[in-house]
Design a protein around this motif. Structure first.
Motif, PDB file in Angstrom:
ATOM      1  N   LEU A   1     -27.460   2.183  32.944  1.00  0.00           N
ATOM      2  CA  LEU A   1     -26.509   2.343  31.838  1.00  0.00           C
ATOM      3  C   LEU A   1     -26.395   1.055  31.029  1.00  0.00           C
ATOM      4  O   LEU A   1     -26.246   1.069  29.805  1.00  0.00           O
ATOM      5  N   LYS A   2     -26.491  -0.043  31.735  1.00  0.00           N
ATOM      6  CA  LYS A   2     -26.428  -1.350  31.075  1.00  0.00           C
ATOM      7  C   LYS A   2     -27.538  -1.458  30.032  1.00  0.00           C
ATOM      8  O   LYS A   2     -27.306  -1.861  28.886  1.00  0.00           O
ATOM      9  N   ILE A   3     -28.736  -1.065  30.418  1.00  0.00           N
ATOM     10  CA  ILE A   3     -29.894  -1.173  29.513  1.00  0.00           C
ATOM     11  C   ILE A   3     -29.687  -0.242  28.314  1.00  0.00           C
ATOM     12  O   ILE A   3     -29.920  -0.606  27.168  1.00  0.00           O
ATOM     13  N   GLU A   4     -29.182   0.967  28.610  1.00  0.00           N
ATOM     14  CA  GLU A   4     -28.923   1.944  27.544  1.00  0.00           C
ATOM     15  C   GLU A   4     -27.884   1.394  26.550  1.00  0.00           C
ATOM     16  O   GLU A   4     -28.073   1.447  25.332  1.00  0.00           O
ATOM     17  N   MET A   5     -26.798   0.817  27.092  1.00  0.00           N
ATOM     18  CA  MET A   5     -25.727   0.334  26.219  1.00  0.00           C
ATOM     19  C   MET A   5     -26.106  -0.937  25.462  1.00  0.00           C
ATOM     20  O   MET A   5     -25.655  -1.164  24.345  1.00  0.00           O
ATOM     21  N   ARG A   6     -26.967  -1.754  26.078  1.00  0.00           N
ATOM     22  CA  ARG A   6     -27.485  -2.921  25.346  1.00  0.00           C
ATOM     23  C   ARG A   6     -28.173  -2.455  24.070  1.00  0.00           C
ATOM     24  O   ARG A   6     -27.980  -3.016  23.003  1.00  0.00           O
ATOM     25  N   ARG A   7     -28.990  -1.397  24.225  1.00  0.00           N
ATOM     26  CA  ARG A   7     -29.716  -0.866  23.062  1.00  0.00           C
ATOM     27  C   ARG A   7     -28.739  -0.329  22.035  1.00  0.00           C
ATOM     28  O   ARG A   7     -28.913  -0.505  20.832  1.00  0.00           O
ATOM     29  N   GLU A   8     -27.686   0.362  22.518  1.00  0.00           N
ATOM     30  CA  GLU A   8     -26.689   0.930  21.601  1.00  0.00           C
ATOM     31  C   GLU A   8     -26.002  -0.169  20.803  1.00  0.00           C
ATOM     32  O   GLU A   8     -25.821  -0.057  19.594  1.00  0.00           O
TER      33      GLU A   8
ATOM     34  N   ASP B   1     -23.725   0.323  35.790  1.00  0.00           N
ATOM     35  CA  ASP B   1     -24.911   0.222  36.644  1.00  0.00           C
ATOM     36  C   ASP B   1     -26.117  -0.177  35.787  1.00  0.00           C
ATOM     37  O   ASP B   1     -26.064  -0.120  34.555  1.00  0.00           O
ATOM     38  N   ALA B   2     -27.187  -0.561  36.471  1.00  0.00           N
ATOM     39  CA  ALA B   2     -28.322  -1.197  35.777  1.00  0.00           C
ATOM     40  C   ALA B   2     -28.889  -0.322  34.655  1.00  0.00           C
ATOM     41  O   ALA B   2     -29.146  -0.801  33.546  1.00  0.00           O
TER      42      ALA B   2
ATOM     43  N   GLN C   1     -18.034   4.467  27.645  1.00  0.00           N
ATOM     44  CA  GLN C   1     -18.441   3.199  27.033  1.00  0.00           C
ATOM     45  C   GLN C   1     -18.762   3.408  25.547  1.00  0.00           C
ATOM     46  O   GLN C   1     -18.410   2.590  24.701  1.00  0.00           O
ATOM     47  N   ARG C   2     -19.412   4.535  25.248  1.00  0.00           N
ATOM     48  CA  ARG C   2     -19.727   4.853  23.848  1.00  0.00           C
ATOM     49  C   ARG C   2     -18.434   5.065  23.048  1.00  0.00           C
ATOM     50  O   ARG C   2     -18.327   4.632  21.895  1.00  0.00           O
ATOM     51  N   ALA C   3     -17.462   5.736  23.683  1.00  0.00           N
ATOM     52  CA  ALA C   3     -16.176   5.951  23.000  1.00  0.00           C
ATOM     53  C   ALA C   3     -15.490   4.604  22.743  1.00  0.00           C
ATOM     54  O   ALA C   3     -14.912   4.375  21.673  1.00  0.00           O
ATOM     55  N   GLY C   4     -15.596   3.708  23.721  1.00  0.00           N
ATOM     56  CA  GLY C   4     -15.013   2.373  23.562  1.00  0.00           C
ATOM     57  C   GLY C   4     -15.656   1.627  22.405  1.00  0.00           C
ATOM     58  O   GLY C   4     -14.978   0.970  21.601  1.00  0.00           O
TER      59      GLY C   4
END
Ligand code: ATP
Length: 378
Positions: A172-179, A169-170, A144-147
């Motif tokens: 990772l979702k929170i982590e990626m929202r922050r990213e 998953d929940a 997801q980070r690469a994307g």
């Protein structure tokens, strides 16, 4: 750069049964650097709106302008936008570096520049050490980070994202929202983010656009759509668990102040501008589960009931009560000393009650309270 202005956007599709109106007259102005979420139930027109902005759909009518320049007829590859979808679709045979740099290759950028730009984007996304790996060697979060790195490498005028996190998953979702928020702050580009997840929209955005059936129900800051929903549709869609409604009767109306009775309890409220009510009118009284306290003594609360379901979620619990008009939801402390079957009382935060027109669903009044709840985060 760059503001995006959408004026009276309409998109119809020809279908067997006739015409499907996907977007039905949308006006929206997105400021440079703003993070806007478009949220609404399935089929309300979120993706179609985004695809029109991207140039992947030609609107049936209406215009789209970037910084005042009409781009309605400009093809997608000339709009200088970066898009990120649910399916990040990295090429499995390419390294992470090649994947991130791919949009630059398409744009004809020389190899050295694109590898350097890809390295920088990978650093921003904290995957600088994974550039020589292939997607199959990465975790879901790293992919997801690469994307996201591949999206930001394009240095677009704006980012368009369509449910990019819905497969995660929940945690990772929170982590990626922050990213995504971190990257947004760093790059300062307008971002339009489509999601059906109202919580995602509320936590990430400067403003939220609530769509329903191809039309905008409300545009506002997260605080506004939560605390001052334009109508019962927005009030119900935004907030989890969903807002409760009880039938009320207008007792008295004096200028901007009204009293409303609900099951023998009276609430003082302030009318919204332009709202009109008369004594005797039946209204829908909206009470968010977060604004109700469950107490042990059924006679202490505004209403009483029997606790039928107690569901711990983190440090809170969602409770369902057989209340005055059937099911009533309240959020309590997970350690609250209640068991299913207990007779309990429901104490309503009188400063947060909302009043809606029984027929049209329009917001009529909010609780009379000295502090303005719109200024508070949900
Ligand atoms: P979801 O959250 O399910 O993705 P959405 O809010 O993004 O939904 P759209 O995909 O924009 O909604 O669709 C809006 C309406 O337009 C729906 O009724 C859909 O069936 C219809 N629609 C979308 N694309 C087409 C198409 N290519 N042809 C015919 N109808 C379409």
């Amino acid at each position: 750069m760059s503001s995006i202005t959408i004026t009276d956007l309409r998109k119809e599709y020809s279908v067997k049964a006739g015409t499907e109106v996907a977007v039905d007259g949308i006006d929206l102005a997105i400021e440079s650097g703003e993070f806007i979420s478009i949220v609404g139930p399935s089929g309300c027109g979120k993706t179609t709106t985004l695809r029109c902005i991207a140039g992947l759909e030609i609107p049936t009518s209406g215009t789209i302008a970037f910084d005042g320049v009409d781009v309605t007829e400009v093809p997608a590859n000339k709009r200088d936008l970066a898009m990120m979808f649910q399916d990040i679709a990295l090429y499995p045979h390419m390294t992470v570096r090649q994947n991130i740099a791919y949009p630059l290759k398409i744009a004809g950028i020389d190899k050295e520049t694109r590898h350097e730009t890809a390295r920088e984007a990978a650093e921003v996304m904290q995957i600088g050490d994974l550039l020589d790996k292939h997607p199959g060697e990465l975790s879901g979060g790293q992919q997801q980070r690469a994307g996201l790195a591949r999206t930001i490498v394009q240095d677009p005028i704006a980012f368009l994202m369509d449910e990019p996190l819905s497969d995660l998953d929940a945690q990772l979702k929170i982590e990626m929202r922050r990213e995504i928020q971190r990257v947004h702050k760093r790059l300062g580009k307008a971002t339009i983010y489509v999601t059906h997840d109202q919580e995602e929209a509320l936590t990430m955005s400067d403003r939220v656009v609530v769509l329903n059936d191809g039309r905008i129900e409300q545009i506002g800051a997260p605080e506004a759509v939560y605390n001052r929903p334009a109508n019962a549709f927005v009030a119900t869609f935004v907030g989890n668990p969903s807002i409760n409604y009880l039938e009320g009767t207008v007792d008295s109306a004096r200028g901007d102040s009204i009293d409303v009775s609900v099951h023998g309890r009276r609430f003082a409220m302030d009318l919204e501008p332009d709202a009109r009510v008369s004594p005797g009118d039946t209204v829908a009284v909206g009470i968010r589960p977060q604004h109700v306290e469950v107490v042990a003594d059924p006679d202490t609360g505004h209403f009483g009931g029997v606790l039928s379901l107690f569901e711990p979620v983190d440090d809170r619990a969602h409770t369902t009560v057989d209340g005055p008009e059937g099911e009533f939801r309240a959020v309590t402390d997970a350690n609250a000393p209640f068991d299913e079957g207990d007779e309990i009382g429901l104490v309503v935060d009188e400063g947060k009650v909302l009043l809606f027109d029984d027929d049209t669903g329009e917001l009529l009044a909010r609780a009379a309270t000295p502090d303005d709840p719109v200024s508070q985060r949900p």
